[in-house]
Design a protein around this motif. Structure first.
Motif, PDB file in Angstrom:
ATOM      1  N   GLU A   1     -11.066   3.801   4.090  1.00 39.71           N
ATOM      2  CA  GLU A   1     -12.238   4.589   3.663  1.00 39.71           C
ATOM      3  C   GLU A   1     -12.707   5.529   4.763  1.00 39.71           C
TER       4      GLU A   1
ATOM      5  N   MET B   1      -6.638   2.107  -2.945  1.00 37.12           N
ATOM      6  CA  MET B   1      -7.679   1.093  -2.779  1.00 37.12           C
ATOM      7  C   MET B   1      -8.847   1.263  -3.735  1.00 37.12           C
ATOM      8  N   PHE B   2      -9.240   2.502  -4.019  1.00 36.20           N
ATOM      9  CA  PHE B   2     -10.569   2.725  -4.592  1.00 36.20           C
ATOM     10  C   PHE B   2     -10.604   3.484  -5.917  1.00 36.20           C
TER      11      PHE B   2
ATOM     12  N   LYS C   1      -7.243  -5.585  -6.090  1.00 35.25           N
ATOM     13  CA  LYS C   1      -7.885  -6.896  -6.143  1.00 35.25           C
ATOM     14  C   LYS C   1      -6.887  -7.983  -5.768  1.00 35.25           C
TER      15      LYS C   1
ATOM     16  N   TYR D   1      -6.407   6.174  -0.064  1.00 37.30           N
ATOM     17  CA  TYR D   1      -7.750   5.994  -0.625  1.00 37.30           C
ATOM     18  C   TYR D   1      -7.659   5.700  -2.118  1.00 37.30           C
TER      19      TYR D   1
ATOM     20  N   ALA E   1      -9.698  -2.084   3.832  1.00 38.73           N
ATOM     21  CA  ALA E   1     -10.527  -1.160   3.048  1.00 38.73           C
ATOM     22  C   ALA E   1     -11.408  -0.262   3.920  1.00 38.73           C
TER      23      ALA E   1
ATOM     24  N   VAL F   1      -7.842  -7.747   3.213  1.00 36.32           N
ATOM     25  CA  VAL F   1      -7.803  -6.530   2.401  1.00 36.32           C
ATOM     26  C   VAL F   1      -9.167  -5.846   2.357  1.00 36.32           C
ATOM     27  N   ASN F   2     -10.225  -6.612   2.139  1.00 37.54           N
ATOM     28  CA  ASN F   2     -11.542  -6.016   1.896  1.00 37.54           C
ATOM     29  C   ASN F   2     -12.378  -5.791   3.155  1.00 37.54           C
TER      30      ASN F   2
ATOM     31  N   LEU G   1       0.835  -1.206   0.000  1.00 38.13           N
ATOM     32  CA  LEU G   1       0.000   0.000   0.000  1.00 38.13           C
ATOM     33  C   LEU G   1       0.867   1.253   0.000  1.00 38.13           C
TER      34      LEU G   1
ATOM     35  N   GLU H   1      -9.438  -0.677  -8.816  1.00 37.54           N
ATOM     36  CA  GLU H   1      -9.542  -1.040  -7.403  1.00 37.54           C
ATOM     37  C   GLU H   1      -8.592  -2.206  -7.103  1.00 37.54           C
TER      38      GLU H   1
END
Length: 291
Positions: free
Chosen positions: A101, A146-147, A154, A143, A97, A92-93, A52, A152
């Protein structure tokens, strides 16, 4: 522009790329096909945080339409790779995330109250050049890591399982670049290129120089982001690669000396230095009459 073994595995590395870690009981290097994976090793979490950070730094540097990849190579068993994919995807999700967020745009002091943001900060603080890359900028970029729409982050597995996904980096599929954590084993060794590879979590061993060198090509060309690349591996693996880096330097010097003397392999005694304990240059059936 080759980012090779001298730059990372020599006695005086050009880059602080290798993060030497201890073997973890959650996923030991030697394990059976029925080994159960219920959580991620702490060092693998650190490697994901490093990915990241590395991606955020590259975005700050202007690599916004390039690919960003992380490799997790910990087992030759497809079943184990699928389990690692599952727990990594959940981490991760379902943990990283939401933290990014909800907290990455807060003031630093407030954001660091979140344990995930604090862990990412700790990896940045301990393993990166603090003067070159300001934490405030990195925190705000998390941000986007990730987004970003159509890019995004994966988690995929690259193997022979029904849940495997193609390692697709085409401009048609990913016009603004792909962000991917790829998990695999033997399949990753068969000609796949991980575009924009910046972080590798590598817990595979071989006793053969040639096999280790084939695996090492995963750490290859990294243009304009060499300083943010990280390789997480055991101290023994690091020592083995350091030995091979020295062997390659010695062999290269011999080849240059042979050329200078006008010699050829038939009249010049080319040799590859042996390892004092564990490693073999190549399997004995390939050595044939070689000594």
């Amino acid at each position: 522009n080759y980012f090779g073994p001298d730059e990372i595995f020599s006695d005086k590395p050009k880059y602080n790329a290798v993060m030497q870690i201890n073997e973890d009981l959650i996923l030991p290097i030697r394990h059976r096909i029925d080994h159960e994976i219920s959580s991620l090793p702490p060092n693998l979490k650190r490697a994901i945080y490093a990915f990241l950070i590395s991606t955020a730094i590259r975005l700050i540097k202007g690599h916004s339409t390039q690919h960003h990849s992380m490799m997790i190579n910990v087992s030759r068993f497809v079943r184990i790779q699928s389990e690692i994919k599952g727990v990594t995807n959940h981490f991760v999700n379902n943990e990283i995330a939401p933290a990014i967020e909800n907290h990455s745009f807060k003031p630093i002091k407030e954001a660091l109250k979140n344990p995930i943001i604090h862990e990412i900060y700790s990896v940045w603080n301990e393993d990166y050049d603090l003067e070159a890359y300001d934490w405030e900028k990195i925190q705000l970029k998390l941000y986007d890591v990730m987004f970003t729409e159509n890019a995004e982050l994966k988690v995929i597995e690259v193997n022979g399982s029904p849940t495997s996904e193609p390692l697709d980096y085409s401009e048609k599929s990913y016009p603004v670049g792909r962000r991917v954590i790829a998990i695999g084993g033997q399949s990753l060794a068969r000609g796949f290129t991980l575009e924009g590879l910046s972080v590798s979590y590598f817990m595979r061993n071989s006793r053969m120089y040639d096999t280790l060198m084939q695996m090492a090509r995963w750490f290859g060309y990294r243009i304009d982001y060499e300083e943010v690349c990280k390789i997480y591996t055991t101290t023994s693996t690091f020592n083995w690669y350091s030995h091979i880096a020295a062997v390659l330097d010695e062999l290269r010097s011999d080849l240059l000396r042979m050329k200078k003397l006008g010699g050829t392999p038939s009249n010049f005694g080319l040799a590859v230095r042996s390892h004092p304990t564990a490693l073999l240059v190549t399997p004995r059936n390939k050595m044939r009459t070689g000594t």
